[in-house]
Design a protein around this motif. Structure first.
Motif, short mmCIF file in Angstrom:
data_model
loop_
_atom_site.label_atom_id
_atom_site.label_comp_id
_atom_site.label_asym_id
_atom_site.label_seq_id
_atom_site.Cartn_x
_atom_site.Cartn_y
_atom_site.Cartn_z
N GLU A 186 14.41 88.07 -28.50
CA GLU A 186 14.60 88.95 -30.04
C GLU A 186 14.25 88.00 -31.27
O GLU A 186 14.65 87.55 -31.94
CB GLU A 186 15.78 89.67 -30.41
CG GLU A 186 15.86 90.22 -29.28
CD GLU A 186 16.58 89.71 -28.28
OE1 GLU A 186 17.39 88.36 -28.34
OE2 GLU A 186 17.77 90.80 -27.41
N SER A 187 13.22 87.28 -31.25
CA SER A 187 12.20 86.27 -32.38
C SER A 187 11.13 85.82 -32.31
O SER A 187 10.41 87.28 -31.57
CB SER A 187 12.96 84.63 -31.69
OG SER A 187 13.06 83.45 -32.56
N GLN A 188 10.44 85.84 -33.68
CA GLN A 188 9.19 85.17 -33.80
C GLN A 188 8.38 83.91 -34.43
O GLN A 188 9.14 83.35 -34.75
CB GLN A 188 8.77 86.27 -34.84
CG GLN A 188 6.62 86.22 -35.85
CD GLN A 188 7.08 87.51 -36.72
OE1 GLN A 188 8.22 87.86 -36.90
NE2 GLN A 188 5.84 87.63 -36.85
N ARG A 189 7.45 83.48 -33.33
CA ARG A 189 6.65 82.45 -34.17
C ARG A 189 6.48 82.33 -35.92
O ARG A 189 5.42 83.35 -35.50
CB ARG A 189 6.29 81.62 -32.89
CG ARG A 189 5.88 80.34 -33.53
CD ARG A 189 6.69 79.10 -33.43
NE ARG A 189 7.79 78.72 -33.04
CZ ARG A 189 7.39 78.23 -31.66
NH1 ARG A 189 6.23 77.06 -31.29
NH2 ARG A 189 8.18 78.50 -30.28
N ARG A 190 6.44 82.09 -36.56
CA ARG A 190 6.29 81.77 -37.78
C ARG A 190 5.49 80.93 -38.05
O ARG A 190 5.69 79.55 -37.62
CB ARG A 190 7.41 82.57 -38.50
CG ARG A 190 7.93 83.43 -38.39
CD ARG A 190 8.76 84.15 -39.25
NE ARG A 190 7.45 84.92 -40.06
CZ ARG A 190 8.70 85.36 -41.17
NH1 ARG A 190 10.08 85.63 -40.90
NH2 ARG A 190 7.90 86.16 -42.44
N PRO A 191 4.83 80.61 -38.95
CA PRO A 191 3.35 79.33 -39.43
C PRO A 191 4.87 78.59 -40.66
O PRO A 191 4.33 78.35 -41.35
CB PRO A 191 2.91 80.27 -40.13
CG PRO A 191 3.76 81.44 -41.01
CD PRO A 191 4.11 81.97 -39.33
N SER A 192 5.77 77.81 -40.29
CA SER A 192 6.80 77.25 -40.67
C SER A 192 6.07 75.47 -40.20
O SER A 192 6.26 75.29 -39.17
CB SER A 192 8.63 77.28 -40.83
OG SER A 192 8.40 77.41 -39.77
N PHE A 193 7.36 74.83 -41.23
CA PHE A 193 6.96 73.21 -40.66
C PHE A 193 7.32 72.58 -38.83
O PHE A 193 8.53 73.34 -38.88
CB PHE A 193 7.38 72.56 -41.93
CG PHE A 193 6.66 71.02 -41.33
CD1 PHE A 193 5.07 70.27 -41.94
CD2 PHE A 193 7.51 69.55 -40.77
CE1 PHE A 193 4.91 69.45 -41.59
CE2 PHE A 193 7.44 69.07 -40.82
CZ PHE A 193 5.70 68.53 -41.42
N SER A 194 6.95 72.61 -38.61
CA SER A 194 7.16 71.08 -37.73
C SER A 194 6.88 70.00 -37.49
O SER A 194 5.28 69.75 -36.85
CB SER A 194 7.50 71.96 -35.67
OG SER A 194 7.15 71.09 -34.73
#
Length: 600
Positions: free
Chosen positions: A387-395
């Motif tokens: 119950e999550s989502q890959r989102r376009p944040s920094f890594s």
């Protein structure tokens, strides 16, 4: 080309809180673990306020004094204790002293004289509600409600006579209650049938209503108002095809900010209530095109702070003037000397899976000057949850792999949040392996891309994503050049038997119960099909993990190794569910990189 340690030294600043005099407190990981820092002006020299080897998990300013509450666990065990920091003296006092219990922060009263929290002191499987004076210490808190489930708190009522209580039955079934402190009565304000979420609840300005993001009678989350007298809901904002996934509301002014999740990207709306469901908008903040959240209003509602991140901008805290929308980046978390211009942006793609459904994903290719002429290797990076989502944040780690010539593919397979209630339930219990088929379809899509080398595709993931890695390696062994499993589930039965007692019922709602679905859970557990794994495997875990106990790593390593397959294992004695300390990250991912260099 910069080395891995430089990329892992890219800093993050987040979790902001604004004090009575405008001082900004926030968490930043400059020392290797998140600690509290403060600023009195934008882009000034920040002052470090805590100096621990362990991570600080949150900070919250008193509404009336120059003091902060903060939380900290030990070795990633998640048994968070609460502390009070006096900014003028620098003195830190422990507010709690029950190291074998978890404490969930519930906020300051409006006069700053009391705090509230939920804790599982009495019974590790349930959370009770406590109230404590700001000067009280240790176990002096008053038990004001004995719970029988997973309770947390969402703040004091405007008159400080009540607390907003949330109960988590599962990730998709939640409830709201009002705890009346004078009588001790717990009033259930969201009775419902079926699974309904009531996320990000906030008190209305008059204390007569609750505003929250709910999928009651909707496939997606909407911002709604719950009238506490009548029990009636009214829609404030309908996000349409996308979730309204968070709200911050200043209960003294009626000023609010809420977020809409559009294909993973955050859109912020700012406004002021002019009626029960009506609001006048204000200019939106000017932020990087990525993700944002953690809104915290200043004491008078004139300004608010939030954290923002994108694939080419590391996480920083911005302060926004409410009326004008003027946005200033207050923190300057370092990029470790790596030019932002070298960071790569993803492309949002959709690929067709086995049942004709379109699966969203982020696909990022390395710069042309580091691409192999015969095709690039690809890391298929699978998020946890589910119950999550890959989102376009920094890594920083992702950017390092890109700089080394790897492409990165990040799918939001069925079961991911962000795409409506129906999508999140497509992998429930007996449909679990359908999400693994979505990973196979991702590889099929990748092999059709001319830039990709189909013989060098890696499965990588953490937590539930670790299960997905192991399942992909057992179900489709011929697709993979290697696998990297971090804190992953190898056997659903042993996982459910050994996970934290407060989490078992919550997890069974998603995966299936030991009593009713034990045979099925055994059938889909990668451990029971480990003889099918042929790709080299790397397993990473924290010894103190309360969510996915370390035995999951030990079982899969032993079984795969007995098959003669190359396996490497790295266990950190001072980590929990993930790797949080910088020195451990450097060791862990340096070892992972060497593993991939050898096998991919």
């Amino acid at each position: 080309m910069h080395d891995l340690e430089r990329y892992l030294n890219v800093r993050s600043a987040y979790g902001a809180s604004i004090g009575p005099a405008g001082t900004l407190a926030f968490l930043m990981d400059t020392t290797g673990t998140p600690q509290i820092w403060t600023l009195d002006e934008p882009a000034g020299w920040p002052e470090q306020r805590t100096f621990y080897d362990e991570r600080v998990t949150f900070c919250s300013f008193s509404p009336e004094r120059r003091e902060l509450a903060f939380g900290m666990d030990e070795g990633g065990d998640e048994f968070t204790q609460l502390f009070r920091l006096d900014l003028d003296s620098g003195e830190v006092d422990p507010l709690t002293d029950t190291p074998d219990a978890i404490h969930y922060w519930g906020g300051w009263s409006h006069d700053g004289d009391r705090i509230a929290f939920a804790a599982n002191r009495r019974d590790e499987s349930v959370f009770d509600v406590y109230v404590q004076g700001r000067d009280e210490r240790g176990e002096a808190a008053e038990l004001v409600h004995e719970g029988d489930g997973w309770l947390a708190l969402a703040g004091w009522s405007p008159d400080d006579d009540g607390l907003l209580v949330t109960e988590h039955t599962s990730s998709f079934d939640k409830d709201l209650y009002v705890l009346h402190l004078d009588s001790g009565d717990l009033e259930h304000v969201t009775p419902h049938d079926g699974d309904v979420r009531y996320n990000s609840p906030s008190w209305g300005p008059d204390g007569e209503a609750i505003y929250c993001c709910t999928d009651r009678d909707s496939d997606t989350l909407r911002l709604e108002r719950l009238d506490l007298d009548s029990g009636a809901f009214a829609v404030v904002e309908d996000g349409g095809a996308w979730n309204v996934d968070g709200i911050a509301l200043d209960d003294e002014t009626g000023r609010l900010a809420f977020s809409r999740n559009v294909d993973g990207y955050t859109e912020i709306t700012v406004g002021e209530l002019t009626g029960t469901t009506e609001y006048d908008t204000r200019p939106a903040p000017d932020l990087p095109d990525g993700t944002a959240g953690g809104v915290s209003f200043g004491p008078d509602g004139e300004v608010f702070a939030l954290s923002a991140s994108s694939r080419t901008n590391n996480t920083n805290v911005h302060r926004v003037a409410f009326e004008s929308g003027e946005t200033e980046q207050w923190t300057r978390a370092s990029t470790a000397g790596i030019p932002r211009s070298t960071f790569r942006e993803p492309e949002l793609v959709h690929y067709e899976t086995f049942d004709g459904r379109e699966i969203p994903a982020y696909f990022t290719l390395p710069a042309e000057d580091v691409r192999a002429s015969a095709g690039v290797p690809v890391i298929v990076d699978i998020h946890g949850g589910p119950e999550s989502q890959r989102r376009p944040s920094f890594s920083g780690l992702t950017q390092y792999f890109l700089s080394r010539g790897y492409a990165v593919f990040e799918p939001n397979v069925r079961g991911s949040t962000g795409y409506g209630k129906a999508y999140t339930h497509l992998d429930d219990v007996e449909k679990r392996m359908d999400s693994v088929q979505d990973i196979r379809a991702a590889v099929e899509w990748l092999t059709d891309q001319s830039a990709v080398d189909p013989d060098r595709i890696v499965a990588k993931g953490g937590s539930y994503g670790g299960f997905m890695v192991l399942a992909a390696l057992t179900e489709y062994p011929d697709l993979w050049a290697a696998g990297v499993d971090s804190v992953g589930i190898a056997n659903f039965v042993t996982f459910l038997e050994n996970t934290g007692a407060w989490r078992q019922e919550h997890r069974e709602a998603e995966y299936g119960s030991l009593d009713d679905d034990g045979e099925f859970l055994e059938a889909i557990s990668p451990l029971n099909h480990a003889d099918r794994i042929t790709a080299p495997l790397f397993v990473l875990h924290g010894a103190n993990d309360p969510r996915v106990p370390v035995g999951e790593a030990e079982q899969i390593v032993e079984e795969v190794r007995s098959q003669g397959v190359p396996v490497e294992k790295l266990i950190f004695e001072d980590e929990g569910h993930g790797i949080s300390k910088l020195e451990n990250k450097i060791e862990a991912y340096t070892t992972v990189v060497h593993f991939l260099d050898r096998h991919v």
